[in-house]
Design an enzyme around this catalytic site. Structure first.
Site, mmCIF file in Angstrom:
data_model
loop_
_atom_site.group_PDB
_atom_site.id
_atom_site.type_symbol
_atom_site.label_atom_id
_atom_site.label_comp_id
_atom_site.label_asym_id
_atom_site.label_seq_id
_atom_site.Cartn_x
_atom_site.Cartn_y
_atom_site.Cartn_z
ATOM 1 N N GLU A 78 11.925 1.904 -3.848
ATOM 2 C CA GLU A 78 11.727 3.273 -3.347
ATOM 3 C C GLU A 78 12.572 3.518 -2.096
ATOM 4 O OE1 GLU A 78 7.474 2.918 -3.279
ATOM 5 O OE2 GLU A 78 7.484 2.853 -5.473
ATOM 6 N N GLU A 92 10.994 -6.603 -9.180
ATOM 7 C CA GLU A 92 10.232 -5.411 -9.541
ATOM 8 C C GLU A 92 11.113 -4.490 -10.379
ATOM 9 O OE1 GLU A 92 6.803 -4.688 -6.615
ATOM 10 O OE2 GLU A 92 8.542 -3.691 -5.793
ATOM 11 N N GLY A 94 1.193 -2.705 -6.296
ATOM 12 C CA GLY A 94 1.150 -1.384 -5.663
ATOM 13 C C GLY A 94 -0.211 -0.747 -5.847
ATOM 14 N N GLY A 95 -0.308 0.191 -6.781
ATOM 15 C CA GLY A 95 -1.519 0.994 -6.968
ATOM 16 C C GLY A 95 -2.814 0.190 -6.996
ATOM 17 N N HIS A 105 12.646 -2.452 -0.950
ATOM 18 C CA HIS A 105 11.847 -1.945 -2.070
ATOM 19 C C HIS A 105 12.655 -0.870 -2.796
ATOM 20 C CE1 HIS A 105 8.729 0.012 -4.390
ATOM 21 N NE2 HIS A 105 8.027 -1.102 -4.257
ATOM 22 N N TRP A 146 0.816 -1.224 0.000
ATOM 23 C CA TRP A 146 0.000 0.000 0.000
ATOM 24 C C TRP A 146 0.849 1.274 0.000
ATOM 25 C CZ3 TRP A 146 -4.308 -1.474 4.102
ATOM 26 C CH2 TRP A 146 -5.138 -2.434 3.528
ATOM 27 N N LYS A 147 2.133 1.127 0.210
ATOM 28 C CA LYS A 147 3.041 2.288 0.226
ATOM 29 C C LYS A 147 2.504 3.353 1.186
ATOM 30 C CE LYS A 147 4.537 1.011 -4.371
ATOM 31 N NZ LYS A 147 5.079 1.399 -5.682
ATOM 32 N N SER A 188 3.145 -2.439 -12.069
ATOM 33 C CA SER A 188 1.943 -2.192 -12.876
ATOM 34 C C SER A 188 1.085 -3.445 -13.094
ATOM 35 C CB SER A 188 2.310 -1.548 -14.216
ATOM 36 O OG SER A 188 2.925 -0.280 -13.999
ATOM 37 N N GLY A 204 4.561 1.808 -11.057
ATOM 38 C CA GLY A 204 3.730 3.003 -11.052
ATOM 39 C C GLY A 204 3.716 3.739 -12.383
#
Ligand code: 13P
Length: 263
Positions: free
Chosen positions: A104, A174, A241-242, A102, A11-12, A220, A180
């Site tokens: 990020e 990933e 993710g999204g 991750h 969910w970041k 994605s 994203g």
């Protein structure tokens, strides 16, 4: 060896604890029959630290068939590390999983492979399964060096990890350029690197161990592309993710077997 697919939602930095509770409740309701029909898929969510207690309470009280975990873990046990969250604290909240490395975090928090190896160790020390994230950026992909780049990340983060622990780890491939961006790797791209990761696990440990480790794809992922990615022999699930923020969409992803048989 049959590997149980894992569909995990990262969910970041989204959803407060009320929204998290609502999302898990809806997800569980949408998947209420899935356990019966497609019972060999594990579903997990990785909320913010601030939501873990609420998610734990809900999952425990209603005995929901949803696993959960954190997005990061401290490499330290306790002490003067302001803002960090220790593995023992996550374990007390019943976390099954924790994302480690991750892209990020590698990018914005400069997490090195050495630090990630320590975080993998901290997770196992507390009985939590790390989901180790690896993957190349666009520049590396353009040079065609995605396999060697990703395997170097694996070597670094698994440094010193014994087989007893390694056999439980989850690895998420990933590619950074697919996160994203709406640009999903082709199933063949995913298979190439996921297969190479399994090959490296064979070299580092054994074919038997490598055969049991789950390797996920992330970047994605949506309900419209999950089935073709899951068709690949070395892809054992997805880190989403999204699309995991929308319970309807995430439940459809978790029920990828229904798409595979055209239901
Ligand atoms: P998206 O599914 O939003 O591309 O994110 C993938 C990801 O980073 C999961 O960890």
């Amino acid at each position: 060896m049959a590997r149980t697919p894992l569909i995990a939602g990262n969910w970041k930095l989204n959803l407060d604890h009320l929204e998290a509770t609502h999302t898990v409740q809806k997800l569980a309701w949408l998947l209420r029959d899935a356990k019966h029909d497609f019972n060999e898929v594990e579903v997990a969510v990785l909320p913010s630290f601030t939501s873990l207690r609420s998610v734990q309470t809900l999952v425990d009280a209603d005995k929901l068939d949803i696993k959960y975990g954190a997005q990061d873990i401290s490499a330290n046990v306790s002490g003067a590390f302001t803002g960090e969250v220790a593995g023992s604290q996550l374990a007390k909240l019943g976390c099954d999983y924790v994302a480690v490395g991750h892209s990020e975090r590698r990018e914005h928090h400069r997490e090195s492979n050495e630090l990630l190896a320590a975080k993998v160790g901290a997770a196992f020390d507390n009985g939590i399964v790390p989901i180790l994230c690896v993957g190349e950026g666009l520049d590396v992909r353009k040079e065609g060096k995605q396999v060697e780049f990703t395997l170097a990340q694996i070597d670094g983060a698994l440094e010193g990890l014994d087989a007893e622990r390694a056999k439980q780890i989850v690895i998420a491939y990933e590619p950074v350029w697919a996160i994203g961006t709406g640009e999903v790797a082709t199933p063949e791209d995913a298979q190439e690197v996921c297969g190479a990761i399994r090959g490296r696990l064979t070299e580092l440990y054994s074919a038997e161990l490598a055969d049991g480790v789950r390797v996920l794809y992330g970047g994605s992922v949506k309900s419209s592309n999950i089935a073709s990615i899951m068709d690949k022999p070395d892809v054992d699930g997805a880190l989403v993710g999204g699309a995991s923020l929308d319970p309807d969409e995430f439940a459809k992803i978790a029920r990828f077997r229904a798409h595979q048989v055209g239901l």
